[in-house]
Scaffold this motif. Structure first.
Motif, PDB file in Angstrom:
ATOM      1  N   ASN B  86      45.509  42.301  28.295  1.00 10.98           N
ATOM      2  CA  ASN B  86      45.405  41.661  29.540  1.00 10.98           C
ATOM      3  C   ASN B  86      46.643  41.155  29.890  1.00 10.98           C
ATOM      4  O   ASN B  86      47.202  40.457  28.894  1.00 10.98           O
ATOM      5  CB  ASN B  86      44.442  40.281  29.478  1.00 10.98           C
ATOM      6  CG  ASN B  86      42.801  40.559  29.175  1.00 10.98           C
ATOM      7  OD1 ASN B  86      42.375  41.699  29.434  1.00 10.98           O
ATOM      8  ND2 ASN B  86      42.157  39.366  29.178  1.00 10.98           N
ATOM      9  N   ILE B  87      46.987  41.367  31.029  1.00  9.94           N
ATOM     10  CA  ILE B  87      48.245  40.613  31.617  1.00  9.94           C
ATOM     11  C   ILE B  87      47.887  39.639  32.823  1.00  9.94           C
ATOM     12  O   ILE B  87      47.108  39.793  33.640  1.00  9.94           O
ATOM     13  CB  ILE B  87      49.218  41.848  32.111  1.00  9.94           C
ATOM     14  CG1 ILE B  87      49.731  42.654  30.882  1.00  9.94           C
ATOM     15  CG2 ILE B  87      50.374  41.369  33.058  1.00  9.94           C
ATOM     16  CD1 ILE B  87      50.669  43.545  31.472  1.00  9.94           C
ATOM     17  N   SER B  88      48.522  38.530  32.289  1.00 10.19           N
ATOM     18  CA  SER B  88      48.510  37.325  33.438  1.00 10.19           C
ATOM     19  C   SER B  88      49.618  37.354  34.361  1.00 10.19           C
ATOM     20  O   SER B  88      50.716  37.325  33.977  1.00 10.19           O
ATOM     21  CB  SER B  88      48.200  35.857  32.594  1.00 10.19           C
ATOM     22  OG  SER B  88      47.121  35.835  32.132  1.00 10.19           O
ATOM     23  N   ILE B  99      44.394  37.541  36.446  1.00  9.28           N
ATOM     24  CA  ILE B  99      44.149  38.146  35.091  1.00  9.28           C
ATOM     25  C   ILE B  99      43.972  39.594  35.171  1.00  9.28           C
ATOM     26  O   ILE B  99      42.808  39.840  35.957  1.00  9.28           O
ATOM     27  CB  ILE B  99      43.183  37.337  34.224  1.00  9.28           C
ATOM     28  CG1 ILE B  99      43.999  35.933  34.063  1.00  9.28           C
ATOM     29  CG2 ILE B  99      43.061  37.799  32.862  1.00  9.28           C
ATOM     30  CD1 ILE B  99      43.026  34.979  33.608  1.00  9.28           C
ATOM     31  N   CYS B 100      44.629  40.497  34.629  1.00  8.21           N
ATOM     32  CA  CYS B 100      44.372  41.906  34.646  1.00  8.21           C
ATOM     33  C   CYS B 100      44.171  42.510  33.279  1.00  8.21           C
ATOM     34  O   CYS B 100      44.909  42.334  32.621  1.00  8.21           O
ATOM     35  CB  CYS B 100      45.764  42.343  35.412  1.00  8.21           C
ATOM     36  SG  CYS B 100      46.233  41.661  36.977  1.00  8.21           S
ATOM     37  N   THR B 101      42.970  43.291  33.373  1.00 12.95           N
ATOM     38  CA  THR B 101      42.709  43.993  32.272  1.00 12.95           C
ATOM     39  C   THR B 101      43.045  45.413  32.318  1.00 12.95           C
ATOM     40  O   THR B 101      42.564  45.991  33.130  1.00 12.95           O
ATOM     41  CB  THR B 101      41.170  43.822  31.837  1.00 12.95           C
ATOM     42  OG1 THR B 101      41.133  42.397  31.506  1.00 12.95           O
ATOM     43  CG2 THR B 101      40.945  44.450  30.381  1.00 12.95           C
ATOM     44  N   GLY B 120      44.123  47.978  40.701  1.00 13.95           N
ATOM     45  CA  GLY B 120      42.908  47.759  39.705  1.00 13.95           C
ATOM     46  C   GLY B 120      41.652  47.249  40.619  1.00 13.95           C
ATOM     47  O   GLY B 120      41.917  47.161  41.742  1.00 13.95           O
ATOM     48  N   GLU B 121      40.442  47.134  40.152  1.00 15.06           N
ATOM     49  CA  GLU B 121      39.305  46.791  40.984  1.00 15.06           C
ATOM     50  C   GLU B 121      39.234  45.328  40.898  1.00 15.06           C
ATOM     51  O   GLU B 121      39.184  44.662  39.828  1.00 15.06           O
ATOM     52  CB  GLU B 121      38.212  47.420  40.531  1.00 15.06           C
ATOM     53  CG  GLU B 121      38.119  49.017  40.583  1.00 15.06           C
ATOM     54  CD  GLU B 121      37.343  49.688  39.831  1.00 15.06           C
ATOM     55  OE1 GLU B 121      36.559  50.464  40.516  1.00 15.06           O
ATOM     56  OE2 GLU B 121      37.313  49.537  38.708  1.00 15.06           O
ATOM     57  N   CYS B 122      39.044  44.527  41.831  1.00 12.84           N
ATOM     58  CA  CYS B 122      39.054  43.110  42.063  1.00 12.84           C
ATOM     59  C   CYS B 122      37.322  42.791  41.528  1.00 12.84           C
ATOM     60  O   CYS B 122      36.555  43.183  42.347  1.00 12.84           O
ATOM     61  CB  CYS B 122      39.195  42.525  43.258  1.00 12.84           C
ATOM     62  SG  CYS B 122      39.099  40.618  43.438  1.00 12.84           S
ATOM     63  N   VAL B 137      42.054  34.701  39.447  1.00 11.46           N
ATOM     64  CA  VAL B 137      41.569  35.860  39.959  1.00 11.46           C
ATOM     65  C   VAL B 137      41.475  37.157  39.031  1.00 11.46           C
ATOM     66  O   VAL B 137      42.294  37.192  38.349  1.00 11.46           O
ATOM     67  CB  VAL B 137      42.221  36.205  41.290  1.00 11.46           C
ATOM     68  CG1 VAL B 137      41.810  37.601  42.033  1.00 11.46           C
ATOM     69  CG2 VAL B 137      42.231  35.183  42.345  1.00 11.46           C
ATOM     70  N   LEU B 138      40.304  37.756  39.028  1.00 17.20           N
ATOM     71  CA  LEU B 138      40.482  38.845  37.736  1.00 17.20           C
ATOM     72  C   LEU B 138      40.292  40.192  38.501  1.00 17.20           C
ATOM     73  O   LEU B 138      39.670  40.481  39.432  1.00 17.20           O
ATOM     74  CB  LEU B 138      38.910  38.603  37.148  1.00 17.20           C
ATOM     75  CG  LEU B 138      38.758  37.366  36.551  1.00 17.20           C
ATOM     76  CD1 LEU B 138      37.372  37.245  35.637  1.00 17.20           C
ATOM     77  CD2 LEU B 138      39.808  36.884  35.760  1.00 17.20           C
TER      78      LEU B 138
END
Lengths: 184, 148
Positions: B86-88, B99-101, B120-122, B137-138
């Motif tokens: 995960n990168i914030s 937050i991006c996985t 990425g996909e929201c 937001v993920l």
């Protein structure tokens, strides 16, 4: 000068309160169900959670669309047919550690806990009670639990064709690594 | 055997085989490869988070299930399991982030404080205490976009 002291006093209260709160934004909730065809496994590594060590209150929130499956088709069915994630985007747990006195947050170690609370999935809320552990480590607190739920209790209906192939219970795993909540 | 029986048997066979192959294809369908996909929106982490905070309904219908190309400063890097990270991303408001996985990620070029662009996909947003920050937001299924 008086104002400054007053401000410092209130800031102090703010910090004192926050020192009791631990949070994570990278928590894990996964579920697993065994079927005769293949195993169903969904993982969510974007769970937000907070633990208040003074009251033992716990809260988690998981976005349904953040559950990841190896098979894209399974992920699509999970979102569209079972959980209706466009309509009901979140699942929430709100509860309490009932044996808080058994945990010494000032001492490293692993403590057994019992958690009771309300689990809301698919807009249906049920009371649950589960065992788990709290692990006090340097710089944070880890919480772990494993419990079983029945999808039908949450009005998650499994279509007739696959019903017999899906286990009636689903095993849920929760792994949280909390750090102290800071206000910058 | 009469010709029309032969033809109908052949048609049935073709339909059955193509039906089976189609089902197999659906079953083995892969996740969207965000490294190759064309983004629906190109945006910064600050603007994206602010849009959700200002109007979560509008932002949800605009961004959820869409492919976003997000640029922002790295706030934290958290390995979440044997492969995933995960990168914030910083949003300039201290408590909230994007937050991006990443299913897989080469850590050697990732540094806290540096700028990153990812696709990425929201999935939406989480807000533990309704009406109060943090609101994060993920983004899922992320891949790093090379610097141009």
């Amino acid at each position: 000068m008086k104002r400054l002291f007053l401000l410092m006093f209130f800031l102090n209260i703010l910090f004192a309160v926050n020192a009791q709160k631990y949070i994570t934004k990278n928590g894990y909730i996964g579920f697993y169900s065994h079927t005769s065809m293949e195993d169903i496994k969904g993982d969510n590594n974007q769970v937000v959670g907070a633990l208040d060590i003074s009251t033992g209150e716990l809260v988690f929130q998981a976005l349904i669309k953040s559950f990841h499956f190896d098979r894209a088709l399974m992920e699509e069915h999970f979102n569209e047919n079972y959980m209706e994630s466009d309509k009901i985007p979140k699942s929430v747990f709100k509860g309490k550690i009932t044996n808080l006195s058994a945990v010494d947050f000032s001492k490293s170690g692993t403590y057994d806990i019992t958690v009771e609370g309300d689990l809301t999935i698919h807009d249906v809320t049920n009371k649950i009670s589960t065992k788990g552990t709290i692990e006090v480590v340097s710089g944070g607190i880890n919480a772990n639990s494993k419990f079983k739920i029945v999808p039908e209790d949450y009005k998650v209906t499994i279509p007739g064709v696959v019903r017999d192939k899906v286990d009636k219970t689903v095993e849920v795993t929760v792994t949280m690594k909390y750090t102290p909540m800071t206000t910058k | 055997m009469k010709l029309y029986i032969k033809i109908s048997l052949f048609v049935v066979l073709v339909v059955a085989v193509s039906g089976f192959l189609y089902a197999l294809m659906l079953y083995n369908q892969k996740h969207t490869d965000t490294a190759k996909a064309k983004p629906d929106f190109v945006i910064t982490s600050t603007v994206l988070q602010k849009e959700f905070e200002d109007n979560e309904k509008a932002a949800s219908s605009k961004y959820i299930n869409k492919i976003l190309e997000v640029t922002g400063n790295i706030l934290s890097v958290t390995p979440v399991d044997s492969a995933k990270t995960n990168i914030s991303l910083n949003t300039g408001n201290n408590v909230s982030s994007v937050i991006c996985t990443f299913p897989v990620l080469d850590h050697s070029k990732i540094k806290i404080g540096e700028e990153i662009t990812l696709r990425g996909e929201c999935s939406g947003f989480t807000q533990l205490f309704p009406g109060e920050p943090p609101l994060d937001v993920l983004i899922n299924n992320c891949s790093k976009v090379p610097k141009r």
